[in-house]
Design a protein around this motif. Structure first.
Motif, PDB file in Angstrom:
ATOM      1  N   THR A 175       0.817  -1.222   0.000  1.00  0.00           N
ATOM      2  CA  THR A 175       0.000   0.000   0.000  1.00  0.00           C
ATOM      3  C   THR A 175       0.847   1.267   0.000  1.00  0.00           C
ATOM      4  N   GLN A 176       2.161   1.120   0.080  1.00  0.00           N
ATOM      5  CA  GLN A 176       3.036   2.295   0.116  1.00  0.00           C
ATOM      6  C   GLN A 176       3.513   2.574  -1.319  1.00  0.00           C
ATOM      7  N   TRP A 177       2.892   3.537  -1.955  1.00  0.00           N
ATOM      8  CA  TRP A 177       3.135   3.805  -3.372  1.00  0.00           C
ATOM      9  C   TRP A 177       4.203   4.866  -3.598  1.00  0.00           C
ATOM     10  N   SER A 178       4.672   5.479  -2.521  1.00  0.00           N
ATOM     11  CA  SER A 178       5.741   6.473  -2.626  1.00  0.00           C
ATOM     12  C   SER A 178       6.616   6.335  -1.383  1.00  0.00           C
ATOM     13  N   GLY A 182       1.397   6.596   2.262  1.00  0.00           N
ATOM     14  CA  GLY A 182       0.356   5.663   2.678  1.00  0.00           C
ATOM     15  C   GLY A 182      -0.830   5.739   1.740  1.00  0.00           C
ATOM     16  N   GLU A 183      -0.531   6.013   0.457  1.00  0.00           N
ATOM     17  CA  GLU A 183      -1.601   6.239  -0.518  1.00  0.00           C
ATOM     18  C   GLU A 183      -2.546   5.046  -0.619  1.00  0.00           C
ATOM     19  N   GLY A 184      -1.966   3.833  -0.643  1.00  0.00           N
ATOM     20  CA  GLY A 184      -2.789   2.648  -0.824  1.00  0.00           C
ATOM     21  C   GLY A 184      -3.707   2.343   0.349  1.00  0.00           C
ATOM     22  N   ILE A 185      -3.362   2.849   1.529  1.00  0.00           N
ATOM     23  CA  ILE A 185      -4.253   2.657   2.683  1.00  0.00           C
ATOM     24  C   ILE A 185      -5.554   3.422   2.464  1.00  0.00           C
ATOM     25  N   ALA A 186      -5.429   4.694   2.106  1.00  0.00           N
ATOM     26  CA  ALA A 186      -6.629   5.502   1.865  1.00  0.00           C
ATOM     27  C   ALA A 186      -7.457   4.933   0.724  1.00  0.00           C
ATOM     28  N   GLY A 287       0.856   7.869  -6.575  1.00  0.00           N
ATOM     29  CA  GLY A 287       1.985   6.957  -6.550  1.00  0.00           C
ATOM     30  C   GLY A 287       3.177   7.511  -7.308  1.00  0.00           C
ATOM     31  N   SER A 288       4.362   7.028  -6.949  1.00  0.00           N
ATOM     32  CA  SER A 288       5.572   7.435  -7.650  1.00  0.00           C
ATOM     33  C   SER A 288       5.549   6.899  -9.086  1.00  0.00           C
ATOM     34  N   GLY A 289       6.344   7.544  -9.932  1.00  0.00           N
ATOM     35  CA  GLY A 289       6.424   7.128 -11.321  1.00  0.00           C
ATOM     36  C   GLY A 289       5.397   7.830 -12.176  1.00  0.00           C
ATOM     37  N   ASP A 291       4.442   5.927 -15.292  1.00  0.00           N
ATOM     38  CA  ASP A 291       3.960   4.911 -16.221  1.00  0.00           C
ATOM     39  C   ASP A 291       2.461   4.734 -16.049  1.00  0.00           C
ATOM     40  N   ARG A 292       1.832   4.089 -17.011  1.00  0.00           N
ATOM     41  CA  ARG A 292       0.374   3.930 -16.987  1.00  0.00           C
ATOM     42  C   ARG A 292      -0.109   3.305 -15.682  1.00  0.00           C
ATOM     43  N   ALA A 293       0.634   2.316 -15.180  1.00  0.00           N
ATOM     44  CA  ALA A 293       0.192   1.604 -13.983  1.00  0.00           C
ATOM     45  C   ALA A 293       0.302   2.441 -12.719  1.00  0.00           C
ATOM     46  N   SER A 294       0.889   3.628 -12.803  1.00  0.00           N
ATOM     47  CA  SER A 294       1.011   4.504 -11.633  1.00  0.00           C
ATOM     48  C   SER A 294      -0.169   5.455 -11.489  1.00  0.00           C
ATOM     49  N   ARG A 295      -1.093   5.441 -12.429  1.00  0.00           N
ATOM     50  CA  ARG A 295      -2.207   6.394 -12.430  1.00  0.00           C
ATOM     51  C   ARG A 295      -3.529   5.648 -12.490  1.00  0.00           C
ATOM     52  N   ARG A 296      -4.536   6.181 -11.784  1.00  0.00           N
ATOM     53  CA  ARG A 296      -5.823   5.476 -11.725  1.00  0.00           C
ATOM     54  C   ARG A 296      -6.997   6.449 -11.712  1.00  0.00           C
ATOM     55  N   PRO A 297      -7.532   6.790 -12.863  1.00  0.00           N
ATOM     56  CA  PRO A 297      -8.807   7.510 -12.847  1.00  0.00           C
ATOM     57  C   PRO A 297      -9.942   6.550 -12.496  1.00  0.00           C
ATOM     58  N   TRP A 298     -10.967   7.080 -11.872  1.00  0.00           N
ATOM     59  CA  TRP A 298     -12.181   6.313 -11.637  1.00  0.00           C
ATOM     60  C   TRP A 298     -13.333   7.277 -11.456  1.00  0.00           C
ATOM     61  N   LEU A 299     -14.524   6.764 -11.202  1.00  0.00           N
ATOM     62  CA  LEU A 299     -15.735   7.593 -11.157  1.00  0.00           C
ATOM     63  C   LEU A 299     -16.345   7.556  -9.761  1.00  0.00           C
ATOM     64  N   TYR A 300     -15.506   7.608  -8.756  1.00  0.00           N
ATOM     65  CA  TYR A 300     -15.927   7.300  -7.396  1.00  0.00           C
ATOM     66  C   TYR A 300     -16.987   8.255  -6.866  1.00  0.00           C
ATOM     67  N   SER A 301     -16.867   9.535  -7.155  1.00  0.00           N
ATOM     68  CA  SER A 301     -17.754  10.522  -6.518  1.00  0.00           C
ATOM     69  C   SER A 301     -19.083  10.719  -7.242  1.00  0.00           C
TER      70      SER A 301
END
Length: 609
Positions: A175-178, A182-186, A287-289, A291-301
């Motif tokens: 969960t530690q992306w940088s 603690g980005e992955g915890i949230a 998250g650090s980096g 690359d495509r796998a470091s970014r995550r758009p979504w429609l949460y709100s």
């Protein structure tokens, strides 16, 4: 092989591999080392048609080369696709020395595998008569997904490594992306809350135990995560923002308070919504980096937007500029909500052809534009009139959007200025020109907005003092560049280069011919002869290597040439360049472009579903 229900089995390998049976056929969730294939005949399965991957970690997928040999169709999370079919390139590019990137993206395949299709967030797929729904579940990795299916009359959620057991998780390190983050915890908390709202009957994790009381299992983990976040002093507003992600600037103009860059919503009387920008909705950190796998758009709100403000349709989105934090979620809006993309005409081509441009912060995929908006002309959406204006500065490819809402004239300016003091926000590689902030100050004076809304700062109530302040700052900025740069002798502009090549990135197969267009500039005030020489790998054929022309002072011109790759030649990001001479002055190789050559079809046969 453990039987969970009539048509659902678990095989314990390097991860839990789930077998979903339909007569003699099966779909697998995750693959482990592939040993499951040796035991399928014991439960009457003759063929595995498909394998769905919840995430990219090696314990989930190290056996996938076996699946390829067996002709099994491999589906992978859309955001993690490069960690499957482009993993060779990822290993070559990944920083190792002096590394501050703590993402576990090195816990990935050692070699690339052929991917059948990608699993886009919120998409549905019917395989062997079973409907699978893909839910974004960032946390354990940025691109993780949960796969939901109705199996033997139970709503079953295959959760990857989002949860291990009631109140427990397989890995906190993941969960530690940088560095020290603690980005992955949230994001795990957000994913768990979202999954809990979907009311599954069964949780099936990649590691850990089957959970038949999903709600309490997730609640306990959320509680424990919340304590950890409080201890780390991270994301203190997470739960409040989830309840109220939008705040009203005026009754019919909202601001998304959860996104990386501010997204704004104009509400119509008919229950429709228009977004200005839509990048990364509800973030808990980045998250650090890059690359495509470091970014995550979504429609949460969006569900809260609809519930709290009576929105029935996300009708249109208009980007102020092309940067990923303003556009990353637009393709999802189109695919899931049916949203149309209306785009200022000076921004549209960068969205639709991102690889053509050598620019920062360009999104990985093309974004189709439904309507190009002419500059300086009124257009209507519902009861509102809008005008888009060219607004260079932060980037050349940007627009300011004028509209009136609730009696207020509003100007949406993207990232042009920082904060209420009108601090500049220019980036040279975004094609900054030294007079841009004089031009934008003049634009604001002519529009006379009551309110300015921007990408990363609070709304500004516009005063005469503010307009005078940014006008004076623009003049000072221009003069400083004139004082600092030798523009009177030679003028390559603020960016400092006399040539460019488009497209900047090209993907071809060996033996193919491709074309590039080169723009060159005479930086001197007087007419000069220009010599532009193309530089390529020795074995490549080029129809014309040198170009000669005369150009008036400070003028630019273009030429196009074709290049043929030898058969059998492959390479990743092979370089070409243009060597520039103006008059008697040799400037050298002022521009480059990158060519990737493969023997196989581009993307290794992968398809985006």
């Amino acid at each position: 092989m453990k039987k969970i229900s009539t048509n659902l089995y678990l095989y314990e390998d390097t991860c839990n591999v789930y077998v979903i049976k339909t007569e003699e056929k099966a779909v697998l969730i995750d693959f482990g080392d592939g040993n499951v294939l040796k035991h399928l005949d014991t439960i009457g399965i003759e063929i595995v048609t498909d394998v769905f991957m919840t995430h990219h970690h090696r314990d989930q997928c190290q056996g996938l080369p076996v699946a390829v040999k067996e002709g099994i169709r491999i589906w992978v999370p859309h955001n993690e696709q490069d960690l499957f079919h482009h993993i060779d390139e990822h290993w070559l590019a990944r920083e190792i020395n002096n590394n501050y990137n703590m993402r576990q993206d090195r816990f990935s395949l050692l070699q690339s595998v052929t991917v059948y299709k990608t699993l886009k967030d919120y998409s549905t797929h019917i395989i062997n008569g079973i409907k699978f729904t893909i839910i974004p579940s960032p946390g354990h990795s940025i691109g993780s997904i949960t796969i939901i299916a109705e199996i033997d009359d139970k709503k079953t959620a295959f959760t990857g490594d989002l949860i291990y057991a009631p109140g427990k998780v397989w890995s906190l390190a993941a969960t530690q992306w940088s560095y020290n983050g603690g980005e992955g915890i949230a994001l795990s908390v957000l994913s768990l809350l979202d999954l809990k709202d979907r009311e599954p009957d069964l949780l099936l994790p990649s590691h850990g135990q089957i959970m038949e009381e999903p709600s309490s299992a997730m609640e306990l983990l959320i509680e424990r995560y919340a304590v950890l976040m409080e201890q780390r002093k991270q994301n203190p507003r997470l739960f409040k923002l989830r309840e109220n992600p939008y705040q009203a600037i005026t009754p019919h103009l909202l601001q998304n308070c959860t996104s990386m860059s501010n997204a704004y919503v104009v509400l119509s009387k008919s229950g429709k919504a228009l977004f200005i920008d839509f990048g990364y909705d509800f973030i808990g950190g980045i998250g650090s980096g890059s690359d495509r796998a470091s970014r995550r758009p979504w429609l949460y709100s969006l569900s809260r937007l609809k519930e709290q403000y009576g929105v029935e349709k996300i009708d249109v989105v208009i980007p102020t500029h092309f940067h990923d934090d303003h556009v990353a979620g637009i393709n999802l809006l189109r695919d899931v909500e049916g949203t149309e993309v209306w785009c200022p005409e000076n921004v549209a081509e960068v969205l639709e052809n991102p690889k053509k441009y050598d620019l920062p912060c360009v999104w990985y995929d093309p974004i189709k534009v439904d309507k190009q908006l002419p500059l300086n002309q009124i257009f209507k959406w519902e009861e509102f009139d809008f005008i888009v204006y060219e607004q260079a500065g932060h980037t050349l490819y940007a627009a300011a959007i004028e509209f009136v809402v609730d009696g207020k004239k509003v100007l949406a300016i993207g990232d042009q200025y920082q904060g209420e003091n009108g601090q500049f926000n220019y980036v040279y590689h975004n094609r900054f020109r030294i007079s841009d902030y004089i031009d934008s100050a003049e634009l604001y004076k002519s529009v006379k907005p009551n309110l300015i809304i921007s990408g990363h700062w609070d709304p500004i109530v516009v005063t005469e003092e503010f307009l005078l302040q940014i006008e004076e700052k623009g003049k000072v900025l221009e003069q400083l560049h004139k004082d600092l740069l030798p523009l009177g002798e030679l003028d390559f502009g603020a960016e400092g280069f006399g040539a460019s090549i488009q497209p900047y990135q090209t993907e071809v197969q060996s033996g193919q011919t491709f074309s590039v267009t080169v723009e060159i500039k005479n930086p001197f005030p007087e007419e000069n002869e220009i010599i532009a020489k193309m530089i390529t790998p020795v074995s490549w054929e080029i129809n014309k290597r040198e170009f000669y022309m005369k150009l008036p002072g400070n003028e630019a011109s273009q030429f196009t040439t074709s290049i043929t790759i030898p058969k059998g030649y492959t390479g990743y990001r092979e370089r070409i360049a243009v060597d520039l001479t103006v008059g008697k002055r040799r400037f050298g190789q002022h521009a480059e472009a990158l060519i990737t050559i493969k023997d196989l079809p581009i993307l290794g046969g992968a398809k985006n579903d």
